[in-house]
Design an enzyme around this catalytic site. Structure first.
Site, mmCIF file in Angstrom:
data_model
loop_
_atom_site.group_PDB
_atom_site.id
_atom_site.type_symbol
_atom_site.label_atom_id
_atom_site.label_comp_id
_atom_site.label_asym_id
_atom_site.label_seq_id
_atom_site.Cartn_x
_atom_site.Cartn_y
_atom_site.Cartn_z
ATOM 1 N N LYS A 174 -7.961 20.360 11.037
ATOM 2 C CA LYS A 174 -9.115 20.383 11.932
ATOM 3 C C LYS A 174 -8.671 20.126 13.386
ATOM 4 O O LYS A 174 -7.516 19.723 13.622
ATOM 5 C CB LYS A 174 -10.124 19.327 11.470
ATOM 6 C CG LYS A 174 -10.744 19.666 10.104
ATOM 7 C CD LYS A 174 -11.760 18.616 9.700
ATOM 8 C CE LYS A 174 -12.414 18.952 8.379
ATOM 9 N NZ LYS A 174 -13.449 17.964 8.005
ATOM 10 N N HIS A 232 -9.325 19.933 6.085
ATOM 11 C CA HIS A 232 -10.257 20.472 5.085
ATOM 12 C C HIS A 232 -9.451 21.052 3.922
ATOM 13 O O HIS A 232 -8.385 21.619 4.117
ATOM 14 C CB HIS A 232 -11.096 21.602 5.699
ATOM 15 C CG HIS A 232 -11.813 22.413 4.656
ATOM 16 N ND1 HIS A 232 -13.012 22.018 4.114
ATOM 17 C CD2 HIS A 232 -11.461 23.569 4.007
ATOM 18 C CE1 HIS A 232 -13.380 22.900 3.187
ATOM 19 N NE2 HIS A 232 -12.456 23.850 3.120
ATOM 20 N N ASN A 262 -11.654 13.624 10.257
ATOM 21 C CA ASN A 262 -10.843 13.344 9.066
ATOM 22 C C ASN A 262 -9.704 14.334 8.839
ATOM 23 O O ASN A 262 -9.205 14.495 7.729
ATOM 24 C CB ASN A 262 -11.728 13.158 7.827
ATOM 25 C CG ASN A 262 -12.548 14.397 7.497
ATOM 26 O OD1 ASN A 262 -12.386 15.433 8.142
ATOM 27 N ND2 ASN A 262 -13.410 14.295 6.508
ATOM 28 N N TYR A 294 -19.165 26.290 6.445
ATOM 29 C CA TYR A 294 -19.881 25.088 5.994
ATOM 30 C C TYR A 294 -21.326 25.400 5.565
ATOM 31 O O TYR A 294 -22.179 24.515 5.589
ATOM 32 C CB TYR A 294 -19.872 24.027 7.102
ATOM 33 C CG TYR A 294 -18.562 23.282 7.208
ATOM 34 C CD1 TYR A 294 -18.010 22.622 6.106
ATOM 35 C CD2 TYR A 294 -17.879 23.212 8.418
ATOM 36 C CE1 TYR A 294 -16.810 21.926 6.206
ATOM 37 C CE2 TYR A 294 -16.667 22.513 8.522
ATOM 38 C CZ TYR A 294 -16.155 21.872 7.418
ATOM 39 O OH TYR A 294 -14.968 21.175 7.515
#
Ligand code: ADP
Length: 170
Positions: free
Chosen positions: A29, A136, A133, A69
């Site tokens: 990301k 993915h 985070n 998404y």
């Protein structure tokens, strides 16, 4: 050298659970790219024995991120997620290949919240916040196929005959 034919080394992924050489989609990301974690992430996957068969840096637009998404569009964080992912510079899109790579790739990534991810996982070791985070990874063989098709043209995913296969698979 154990005897493994070229065909056995490179069984095309049929998208079926249990297929020996399955593929998953992973993406570093924007925060992971900015923090220069791409090499670290690729290293972990390659060291495990998974083969990198697709790789590109992309600056995704809102349309691509929304499609990616799509299953989260009812969630309160969706709008912010799409905005973040489409306006924060490039991501690194990857396809990895190998036995169990979809599910075990998720184990290597950790859970969604980095603070709930075990040490030793990518998110557990490298990130703190759920909205930053780092990586993915496809959640299942069917999403993996869809996501690979969304991010890569067929000719951008290599048919690699990995010379180490005979030392990774018996
Ligand atoms: P995962 O990436 O672990 O498969 P999800 O598909 O549920 O998790 O969510 C996609 C991404 O949306 C997460 O990786 C995270 O970056 C973001 N996200 C999920 N939940 C939240 C939340 N509660 N607040 C902010 N961002 C979130």
């Amino acid at each position: 050298l154990p005897s493994v034919s070229a065909d056995e080394q490179n069984v095309p992924y049929q998208g079926l659970p249990g297929t020996k050489y399955e593929r998953t989609f992973m993406m570093v990301k924007p925060d992971g790219v900015q923090r220069q974690l791409t090499g670290e992430i690729i290293k972990r996957m390659e060291t495990k024995g998974y083969v990198l068969v697709g790789l590109k840096m992309v600056t995704p637009d809102e349309k691509l991120v929304s499609q990616h998404y799509d299953d989260l569009k009812a969630r309160p964080f969706y709008k912010g997620l799409v905005k973040y992912m489409s306006s924060s510079g490039p991501v690194v899109a990857m396809v990895f290949q190998g036995k169990g790579v979809v599910d075990y790739g998720r184990v290597m990534i950790g859970v969604t919240d980095p603070l709930k991810s075990a040490p030793g996982t990518i998110r557990g070791d490298l990130s703190v916040d759920v909205g930053r985070n780092t990586i993915h990874g496809s959640d299942g063989t069917s999403p993996a196929q869809d996501e690979i098709a969304l991010w890569f043209k067929p000719e951008e995913v290599a048919d690699i005959k990995n010379c180490a296969s005979a030392w990774i698979y018996e």
